[in-house]
Design an enzyme around this catalytic site. Structure first.
Site, PDB file in Angstrom:
ATOM      1  N   GLU A  70      29.136  16.159 -31.705  1.00 28.21           N
ATOM      2  CA  GLU A  70      28.015  17.012 -32.133  1.00 28.21           C
ATOM      3  C   GLU A  70      28.353  17.764 -33.425  1.00 28.21           C
ATOM      4  O   GLU A  70      27.468  18.057 -34.227  1.00 28.21           O
ATOM      5  CB  GLU A  70      27.609  17.987 -31.018  1.00 28.21           C
ATOM      6  CG  GLU A  70      27.156  17.340 -29.705  1.00 28.21           C
ATOM      7  CD  GLU A  70      25.984  16.361 -29.835  1.00 28.21           C
ATOM      8  OE1 GLU A  70      25.225  16.445 -30.815  1.00 28.21           O
ATOM      9  OE2 GLU A  70      25.861  15.486 -28.944  1.00 28.21           O
ATOM     10  N   GLU A 102      23.704   9.389 -36.737  1.00 26.02           N
ATOM     11  CA  GLU A 102      24.711   8.959 -35.758  1.00 26.02           C
ATOM     12  C   GLU A 102      25.980   8.484 -36.459  1.00 26.02           C
ATOM     13  O   GLU A 102      27.073   8.597 -35.908  1.00 26.02           O
ATOM     14  CB  GLU A 102      24.158   7.857 -34.850  1.00 26.02           C
ATOM     15  CG  GLU A 102      23.101   8.318 -33.851  1.00 26.02           C
ATOM     16  CD  GLU A 102      23.561   9.419 -32.897  1.00 26.02           C
ATOM     17  OE1 GLU A 102      24.766   9.518 -32.598  1.00 26.02           O
ATOM     18  OE2 GLU A 102      22.699  10.215 -32.462  1.00 26.02           O
TER      19      GLU A 102
END
Lengths: 494, 494
Positions: B262, B291
């Protein structure tokens, strides 16, 4: 569709955006890192402009006129009255001013969080000057529209119908007996022995205690939560009430009763009728009535012997390793009823609290009416603190005129709600005791009859009645400040 | 004012409302008590309709036409391209659909939080049916407008320009070598000894460790924070990035690397150029590139020997009372590179992860294209899990088709971003290593050159370039999946 229904739908839409404003505001005070404020302030200002646009939509005027002549129920009629009042309050302000106020308030409030700690009046007053200017503009616009003084027009936002004339009379009356009562109480308490908390009370333990007290007070955790913020408040929405507190690890006294106070606000919100959700008539009646609920919890219930008896086992449970003598009922009772003039409003005892409000009332009234300048505030603060409480705050901005958050956001006219609330709370308790054996309820830990009375007479009424009607229905008369004096007399001198 | 500037102002206004949507969404997932969801869902749906209205304002078409012929800079031209793409994506959908999707998504996602734990596919599918129906409608409308298949039209929302044809080819290629590589790695690791964490690792300690790792990765805490949620995510805004994790007190392994993941997302957001704030061109390029950053952090950096060496002292510091043998670099390295087919995507190792994506890709593609029904999902899931990973999920909805949050909100077309991201991450690392001595940077705890490369090549570019242009400028070529194969080969079989 009936015009009334069209209006209802419109106001429910506004409520959806107000919901978002609440979430963003709560997050700003409780969660947001400092660097997020610039974009948050912009987003919130954008939202306030949008809400203002919706609240002043051109077609509303026509709808109100048409709805007035429709065949509507008594509830719908009250609802219409509240929608119209909300519309009138919004329509007078230009969008430009609303946006500027939101931006200036965010900026000033955010900087205040650090400036206060640094006693930085110079830095603070740069932002504050703008907030005052914009609020004076607002007050003047509202005054012209309502044919009132600027300050009375602002008062109307927080306690509709209240005037400075009434407040002058209430505070004038207080001044005739409160200093004397305070002295008598201090004299009486002068020889009193009690043990102050001096050990460590961890945030974690205080938090767990707070949650237990909220349970005792039947806070609905499915529709709310407890968090930490620099300045305790009750925010969120009636479906999701967010109360906050702050913890001092050397003392659990303030946070414990602070949570009782905010839980009072929260129960009012949680008790508002679901059937009126999203409509102005479904909201809390006024700030004075809101404070009456928090102060009913904190002062009327919270500082009573019977309630403190209920707290003792909880405190013992959460602080098993601390000196238990502190937690004896008699000792806690002495601490919570100790009268001692101090600098900080939110830490003030029940008896000297009104002095803090009088001082703020006189300053904000004169400021809004243009009789003083914001630069005069520190000196006036010092003068009035000396006069009313015998304490100097010269040079001490931090614990003087910079101690509260209200003015940073332009909430001039809010402060009197606290004393009105304390008076209403005493009046509600007097009335309740005629129907409910409050002390027995407390000592038997059966608080339901107390909450039922509040729910029936206050919470479930939302804004269906005016303040005067509400108070009269609940107690048989409109505001009677003498009952507050009686309450103090009884608790502190009998 | 130039028409371009008028457009900019309009999109900055939209960004303000999107800011509020982010705050409300984060709060819903992280803070909100269950009882608050009904009114939250309504408020968020109202907001999504408002954002949709702003995004489809009638005057935009004219402004775009006029701005096109203005004398604008290269950056403004890219900005115009992105605004127009955003406008086109919004304009095709009717407001009714947008509102219905928001309501259905909130309802389904909220109920999923409890239904998943209860393995309640029947209950879940009642809400999910509505979400699928609305997404199919969206896909079909988008397909007609863009002359694509319904699924390709949805893919375009997350990774603009990518088609099922490309994905079929990429996944088809993976299928030819990944099962064999997986088997080889498993064989090689079969005799490996390592010590699993079996003690208690308190949430408090794991949280403190996570914060230290975020510091190591230069997360800017003035513009973001770490919290807990049922499903880890990166939300908030680029000025205030909110990452979340979840803690399992019997195991610190997942949350530790989850936070690294994250933080990769967060650094991308925090690195977006301030000068483009509020404009579509100032946003992250795509979900695939997003991503790629989280997986660059988690897989390329995070699972390298050199990075794990840096983690050891931090883990020892935060778990002083636990068995230190678990924390030896070699042991952690073995745990983090252990290949073991499992049920849960977010817990999957680097090698078997793409199988989870292939499975989801094939199901969501066929669902959006109308070739299967949502009721077919559990059976197909079981079939493909057996086929790709040799595991049955029959009757196990909880850890089967109900494990992810994405579809509950109608995010069909998102999943391929994970594998595209893993491939881009490998490609970025290959290119970076030609300019930066990554291993030395890591072992000397001087991560600046690594972050500088990412900032220069990815973060600061926001959406100024298309994905293909961005990747080509950064690495010399467009997506080259072979580099991902090389990376796996090198890490797991050399």
């Amino acid at each position: 569709m009936k015009h009334y229904n069209k209006l209802s739908e419109h106001y429910k839409k506004i409520a959806n955006f107000e919901h978002l404003a609440s979430v963003a505001g709560w997050d700003q005070a409780v969660m947001m890192p400092a660097g997020g404020n610039e974009s948050r302030a912009k987003a919130m200002a954008e939202l306030s402009v949008h809400i203002h646009q919706l609240s002043t939509s051109e077609h509303l005027g026509e709808l109100f006129a048409d709805a007035q002549s429709e065949n509507i129920s008594a509830i719908e009629s009250a609802s219409l009255r509240e929608m119209k009042a909300s519309w009138q309050k919004a329509t007078v302000l230009p969008a430009r001013l609303v946006e500027a106020q939101s931006l200036a308030g965010s900026k000033c409030g955010h900087a205040w969080r650090t400036q206060r700690g640094e006693n930085d009046w110079q830095g603070f007053s740069k932002n504050f000057a703008e907030v005052v200017l914009l609020s004076q503009e607002e007050a003047s616009i509202r005054a012209d529209a309502a044919n009132k003084t600027p300050y009375d027009a602002m008062l109307d936002l927080y306690e509709p119908g209240t005037t400075s004339e009434q407040l002058d009379s209430i505070f004038g009356n207080l001044k005739t007996w409160l200093p004397d009562l305070t002295q008598k109480v201090q004299l009486r308490q002068s020889g009193q022995q009690f043990i102050k908390p001096t050990e460590n009370y961890s945030t974690k333990q205080q938090n767990a205690l707070g949650l237990d007290i909220m349970k005792l007070l039947e806070f609905d955790f499915n529709h709310g939560r407890l968090d930490i913020s620099a300045h305790p408040f009750c925010g969120g929405t009636s479906q999701d009430v967010r109360i906050t507190t702050r913890y001092d690890e050397t003392d659990f006294i303030q946070s414990m009763m602070g949570i009782v106070h905010e839980t009072g606000h929260a129960r009012y919100e949680q008790g508002l009728p679901k059937s009126l959700k999203g409509l102005p008539v479904g909201e809390a009646r006024s700030m004075g009535i809101h404070e009456s609920q928090s102060l009913f919890f904190e002062m009327q219930l919270g500082r009573s012997k019977e309630f403190i008896d209920q707290l003792v086992p909880l405190v013992l449970k959460h602080f098993p390793d601390n000196n238990p003598a502190v937690f004896e009922a008699d000792n806690l009772q002495k601490i919570y009823t100790r009268v001692n003039p101090g600098l900080i409003r939110v830490d003030a005892d029940e008896v000297t609290y009104p002095a803090h409000i009088m001082l703020r009332y006189e300053i904000e009234r004169d400021l809004m009416n243009g009789n003083i300048n914001y630069t005069d505030i520190p000196e006036l603060w010092d003068l009035k603190m000396q006069q009313y409480l015998g304490i100097s705050t010269a040079g001490n901005y931090k614990n003087g005129c910079m101690q509260d958050i209200h003015w940073t956001d332009g909430a001039f006219g809010y402060f009197p709600s606290y004393t009105l609330g304390a008076m209403y709370a005493a009046q509600f308790m007097t009335a309740m005791k005629k129907q409910v054996d409050v002390n027995t309820c407390l000592s038997e830990q059966n608080l339901k009859p107390i909450f039922n009375w509040l729910n029936k007479n206050i919470w479930s009424k939302a804004s269906l009645l005016t303040t005067d009607q509400l108070v009269k229905q609940a107690t048989g008369e409109t505001l009677n400040p003498a009952l507050y004096g009686k309450h103090l007399q009884q608790r502190y001198l009998s």
